[in-house]
Scaffold this motif. Structure first.
Motif, PDB file in Angstrom:
ATOM      1  N   THR A 265       0.803  -1.221   0.000  1.00 62.62           N
ATOM      2  CA  THR A 265       0.000   0.000   0.000  1.00 62.62           C
ATOM      3  C   THR A 265       0.834   1.268   0.000  1.00 62.62           C
TER       4      THR A 265
ATOM      5  N   GLY B 209      -4.863   1.911  -0.657  1.00 61.59           N
ATOM      6  CA  GLY B 209      -5.390   0.696  -0.060  1.00 61.59           C
ATOM      7  C   GLY B 209      -5.942  -0.239  -1.121  1.00 61.59           C
TER       8      GLY B 209
ATOM      9  N   GLY C 162      -4.188   0.252   4.194  1.00 63.58           N
ATOM     10  CA  GLY C 162      -2.841   0.756   4.410  1.00 63.58           C
ATOM     11  C   GLY C 162      -2.858   1.737   5.564  1.00 63.58           C
TER      12      GLY C 162
END
Length: 223
Positions: free
Chosen positions: A42, A126, A141
């Motif tokens: 991420t 993410g 993330g």
């Protein structure tokens, strides 16, 4: 879907015909993980991508697709695996496999949460994991402002230099996962502190509470 929490922000997700490792960082244990079809990162911080062990992980998983947020991809340009890296950007999708065992990965968000004025913000994307007939999982993330749409399982950063429990609770309430939350980003906490955070988030993440699927130390868990 099976999820294994490998420490801190690292999750191994087994769904459809795919084995997907998310955020193999310096606080996580993934040395023996093989048979991967994808590795997702991420953002560039070492607790999400261990610069010392990343190359060995990918060497042990030569068939895995390597998906990284754009700025992170640039940081590994001189690595031995740079030619394998694909950028996963906000709103972009990657299909893994085909047919009934296929999995779709969708990027969400662009920036890391703000730490403080002395640490520059970096990119952060993410990932939403979707497969037919399976729970929808969102791993953000290090950001709490992503818009993944409806999700069943929400990976929630529990403790970080950039976060506080009120923000984690607001994040859970805003996204309202249908099934519950999976605690991540907990490597900075001792057991008592971690339990306190999970109690706050579980009790107040929704009216009447939200289910906490605490997978730490549980091994591969069907969800």
């Amino acid at each position: 879907m099976q999820i294994t929490h490998l420490g801190h922000a690292c999750l191994l997700v087994e769904v459809g015909d795919q084995r997907i490792l998310i955020d193999p960082g310096s606080f996580s244990s993934f040395e023996d993980v093989d048979g991967l079809t994808a590795v997702v990162v991420t953002h560039q911080h070492a607790d999400h991508l261990d610069p010392e062990r990343g190359g060995a992980l990918l060497a042990a998983n030569p068939e895995a697709r390597v998906l990284m947020e754009a700025e992170t991809a640039a940081t590994v340009a001189d690595s031995g695996y740079a030619d394998r890296v694909e950028v996963l950007g906000a709103g972009s999708t990657v299909e893994l496999g085909s047919g009934e065992g296929a999995v779709t990965l969708t990027g969400v968000g662009e920036r890391h949460a703000d730490n403080h004025p002395y640490v520059p913000r970096v990119g952060n994307t993410g990932v939403v994991v979707r497969a037919a007939g399976e729970p929808v999982l969102y791993h953000p993330g290090d950001a709490l402002d992503g818009e993944p749409g409806e999700v069943d399982l929400l990976a929630v950063p529990v403790s970080a230099p950039w976060g506080k429990v009120a923000e984690a609770i607001a994040f859970v309430r805003r996204l309202a996962p249908a099934r519950g939350i999976v605690p991540i980003h907990d490597g900075l906490l001792n057991d008592r502190g971690r339990a306190m955070y999970l109690t706050h988030i579980g009790d107040f993440g929704a009216e009447g509470g939200v289910e906490v699927l605490d997978l730490r130390g549980a091994g591969a868990t069907t969800v």
